[in-house]
Design a protein around this motif. Structure first.
Motif, PDB file in Angstrom:
ATOM      1  N   ASP A   1     -58.161   5.591  -5.061  1.00  0.00           N
ATOM      2  CA  ASP A   1     -59.075   5.072  -3.931  1.00  0.00           C
ATOM      3  C   ASP A   1     -59.015   5.738  -2.477  1.00  0.00           C
ATOM      4  O   ASP A   1     -59.772   5.390  -1.654  1.00  0.00           O
ATOM      5  N   GLN A   2     -58.191   6.437  -2.515  1.00  0.00           N
ATOM      6  CA  GLN A   2     -57.969   7.068  -0.894  1.00  0.00           C
ATOM      7  C   GLN A   2     -59.053   7.883  -0.345  1.00  0.00           C
ATOM      8  O   GLN A   2     -59.611   8.777  -1.227  1.00  0.00           O
ATOM      9  N   ARG A   3     -59.328   7.837   0.818  1.00  0.00           N
ATOM     10  CA  ARG A   3     -60.072   8.464   1.477  1.00  0.00           C
ATOM     11  C   ARG A   3     -59.518   9.358   2.706  1.00  0.00           C
ATOM     12  O   ARG A   3     -58.778   8.987   3.110  1.00  0.00           O
ATOM     13  N   PHE A   4     -60.318  10.371   2.750  1.00  0.00           N
ATOM     14  CA  PHE A   4     -59.694  11.460   3.908  1.00  0.00           C
ATOM     15  C   PHE A   4     -60.845  12.192   4.899  1.00  0.00           C
ATOM     16  O   PHE A   4     -62.055  12.214   4.620  1.00  0.00           O
ATOM     17  N   ALA A   5     -60.434  12.255   6.128  1.00  0.00           N
ATOM     18  CA  ALA A   5     -61.378  12.843   7.091  1.00  0.00           C
ATOM     19  C   ALA A   5     -61.482  14.364   6.952  1.00  0.00           C
ATOM     20  O   ALA A   5     -62.704  14.833   7.150  1.00  0.00           O
ATOM     21  N   ARG A   6     -60.636  15.046   6.226  1.00  0.00           N
ATOM     22  CA  ARG A   6     -60.538  16.454   6.300  1.00  0.00           C
ATOM     23  C   ARG A   6     -60.353  16.801   4.577  1.00  0.00           C
ATOM     24  O   ARG A   6     -59.379  16.299   4.177  1.00  0.00           O
ATOM     25  N   GLU A   7     -61.031  17.654   4.334  1.00  0.00           N
ATOM     26  CA  GLU A   7     -60.911  18.565   2.929  1.00  0.00           C
ATOM     27  C   GLU A   7     -59.361  18.749   2.529  1.00  0.00           C
ATOM     28  O   GLU A   7     -58.852  18.560   1.518  1.00  0.00           O
ATOM     29  N   GLN A   8     -58.848  19.495   3.590  1.00  0.00           N
ATOM     30  CA  GLN A   8     -57.438  19.944   3.813  1.00  0.00           C
ATOM     31  C   GLN A   8     -56.352  18.706   3.474  1.00  0.00           C
ATOM     32  O   GLN A   8     -55.472  18.976   2.521  1.00  0.00           O
ATOM     33  N   TRP A   9     -56.886  17.737   3.828  1.00  0.00           N
ATOM     34  CA  TRP A   9     -55.870  16.415   3.643  1.00  0.00           C
ATOM     35  C   TRP A   9     -55.861  16.139   2.126  1.00  0.00           C
ATOM     36  O   TRP A   9     -55.029  15.657   1.602  1.00  0.00           O
ATOM     37  N   GLN A  10     -57.212  16.015   1.655  1.00  0.00           N
ATOM     38  CA  GLN A  10     -57.545  15.575   0.433  1.00  0.00           C
ATOM     39  C   GLN A  10     -56.566  16.640  -0.583  1.00  0.00           C
ATOM     40  O   GLN A  10     -55.904  16.095  -1.686  1.00  0.00           O
TER      41      GLN A  10
ATOM     42  N   GLU B   1     -57.695  23.919 -12.521  1.00  0.00           N
ATOM     43  CA  GLU B   1     -57.546  25.211 -11.915  1.00  0.00           C
ATOM     44  C   GLU B   1     -57.999  25.330 -10.401  1.00  0.00           C
ATOM     45  O   GLU B   1     -57.443  25.760  -9.480  1.00  0.00           O
ATOM     46  N   LYS B   2     -59.133  24.801 -10.331  1.00  0.00           N
ATOM     47  CA  LYS B   2     -59.892  24.978  -8.984  1.00  0.00           C
ATOM     48  C   LYS B   2     -59.237  24.092  -8.137  1.00  0.00           C
ATOM     49  O   LYS B   2     -59.026  24.469  -6.982  1.00  0.00           O
ATOM     50  N   GLU B   3     -58.914  23.027  -8.467  1.00  0.00           N
ATOM     51  CA  GLU B   3     -58.173  22.254  -7.546  1.00  0.00           C
ATOM     52  C   GLU B   3     -56.845  22.604  -7.003  1.00  0.00           C
ATOM     53  O   GLU B   3     -56.321  22.316  -5.920  1.00  0.00           O
ATOM     54  N   ARG B   4     -56.137  23.221  -8.224  1.00  0.00           N
ATOM     55  CA  ARG B   4     -54.693  23.805  -7.732  1.00  0.00           C
ATOM     56  C   ARG B   4     -54.735  24.990  -6.746  1.00  0.00           C
ATOM     57  O   ARG B   4     -54.097  24.999  -5.674  1.00  0.00           O
ATOM     58  N   GLU B   5     -56.010  25.616  -6.822  1.00  0.00           N
ATOM     59  CA  GLU B   5     -56.248  26.723  -5.620  1.00  0.00           C
ATOM     60  C   GLU B   5     -56.405  26.146  -4.472  1.00  0.00           C
ATOM     61  O   GLU B   5     -56.062  26.614  -3.502  1.00  0.00           O
ATOM     62  N   ALA B   6     -57.263  25.125  -4.339  1.00  0.00           N
ATOM     63  CA  ALA B   6     -57.616  24.262  -3.056  1.00  0.00           C
ATOM     64  C   ALA B   6     -56.104  23.770  -2.530  1.00  0.00           C
ATOM     65  O   ALA B   6     -56.216  23.821  -1.406  1.00  0.00           O
ATOM     66  N   VAL B   7     -55.342  23.328  -3.441  1.00  0.00           N
ATOM     67  CA  VAL B   7     -54.002  22.675  -2.932  1.00  0.00           C
ATOM     68  C   VAL B   7     -52.948  24.058  -2.228  1.00  0.00           C
ATOM     69  O   VAL B   7     -52.778  23.765  -1.319  1.00  0.00           O
ATOM     70  N   ALA B   8     -53.249  25.150  -2.995  1.00  0.00           N
ATOM     71  CA  ALA B   8     -52.427  26.422  -2.551  1.00  0.00           C
ATOM     72  C   ALA B   8     -52.950  26.697  -1.063  1.00  0.00           C
ATOM     73  O   ALA B   8     -52.439  27.038  -0.183  1.00  0.00           O
ATOM     74  N   VAL B   9     -54.470  26.611  -1.082  1.00  0.00           N
ATOM     75  CA  VAL B   9     -55.156  26.881   0.382  1.00  0.00           C
ATOM     76  C   VAL B   9     -54.659  25.876   1.410  1.00  0.00           C
ATOM     77  O   VAL B   9     -54.322  26.462   2.406  1.00  0.00           O
ATOM     78  N   ALA B  10     -54.741  24.754   1.101  1.00  0.00           N
ATOM     79  CA  ALA B  10     -54.448  23.820   2.089  1.00  0.00           C
ATOM     80  C   ALA B  10     -52.949  24.052   2.280  1.00  0.00           C
ATOM     81  O   ALA B  10     -52.496  23.765   3.714  1.00  0.00           O
ATOM     82  N   ARG B  11     -52.097  24.239   1.392  1.00  0.00           N
ATOM     83  CA  ARG B  11     -50.793  24.370   2.032  1.00  0.00           C
ATOM     84  C   ARG B  11     -50.391  25.677   2.952  1.00  0.00           C
ATOM     85  O   ARG B  11     -49.988  25.552   3.962  1.00  0.00           O
ATOM     86  N   GLU B  12     -51.212  26.849   2.571  1.00  0.00           N
ATOM     87  CA  GLU B  12     -51.225  27.687   3.575  1.00  0.00           C
ATOM     88  C   GLU B  12     -51.718  27.571   4.957  1.00  0.00           C
ATOM     89  O   GLU B  12     -50.975  27.846   5.925  1.00  0.00           O
ATOM     90  N   GLU B  13     -52.948  26.933   4.841  1.00  0.00           N
ATOM     91  CA  GLU B  13     -53.578  26.398   6.133  1.00  0.00           C
ATOM     92  C   GLU B  13     -52.549  25.547   7.031  1.00  0.00           C
ATOM     93  O   GLU B  13     -52.374  25.800   8.023  1.00  0.00           O
ATOM     94  N   GLU B  14     -51.727  24.703   6.177  1.00  0.00           N
ATOM     95  CA  GLU B  14     -50.822  23.719   6.979  1.00  0.00           C
ATOM     96  C   GLU B  14     -49.687  24.426   7.602  1.00  0.00           C
ATOM     97  O   GLU B  14     -49.208  24.209   8.679  1.00  0.00           O
ATOM     98  N   VAL B  15     -49.113  25.573   7.030  1.00  0.00           N
ATOM     99  CA  VAL B  15     -48.337  26.296   7.360  1.00  0.00           C
ATOM    100  C   VAL B  15     -48.677  27.192   8.767  1.00  0.00           C
ATOM    101  O   VAL B  15     -47.917  27.109   9.705  1.00  0.00           O
ATOM    102  N   ALA B  16     -49.853  27.673   8.612  1.00  0.00           N
ATOM    103  CA  ALA B  16     -50.645  28.386   9.805  1.00  0.00           C
ATOM    104  C   ALA B  16     -50.619  27.262  11.002  1.00  0.00           C
ATOM    105  O   ALA B  16     -50.262  27.701  12.175  1.00  0.00           O
TER     106      ALA B  16
END
Ligand SMILES: [Zn+2]
Length: 79
Positions: A13-22, A36-51
């Motif tokens: 039920d959690q909600r988020f303001a940004r796709e990266q946080w989701q 597979e698609k969600e895993r890729e989104a997670v990897a991208v979000a982690r890279e963005e967070e490091v940046a």
């Protein structure tokens, strides 16, 4: 509150303001059921967070240097 967080998690039920946080939430709480698609989104979000973190560190360092020389300058003027 609902208007501020338009993105919801498909697994809970959690909600988020940004796709990266989701995506980061998916990777942390639902990593065993992701597609597979969600895993890729997670990897991208982690890279963005490091940046983002690197940018934050640079800004924090710049602020400290500015503060240091600001006090040094003030000391040279008033002491
Ligand atoms: Zn969830």
């Amino acid at each position: 509150m609902t208007d501020d967080a338009p993105i919801s998690c498909p697994y809970c039920d959690q909600r988020f303001a940004r796709e990266q946080w989701q995506a980061l939430h998916l990777g942390l709480d639902h990593s065993d059921v992701l597609s597979e698609k969600e895993r890729e989104a997670v990897a991208v979000a982690r890279e963005e967070e490091v940046a983002d973190l690197k940018t934050f560190r640079l800004k924090a360092l710049a602020a400290l240097v500015f503060l240091y020389f600001g006090f040094l300058f003030a000391y040279s003027l008033f002491a």
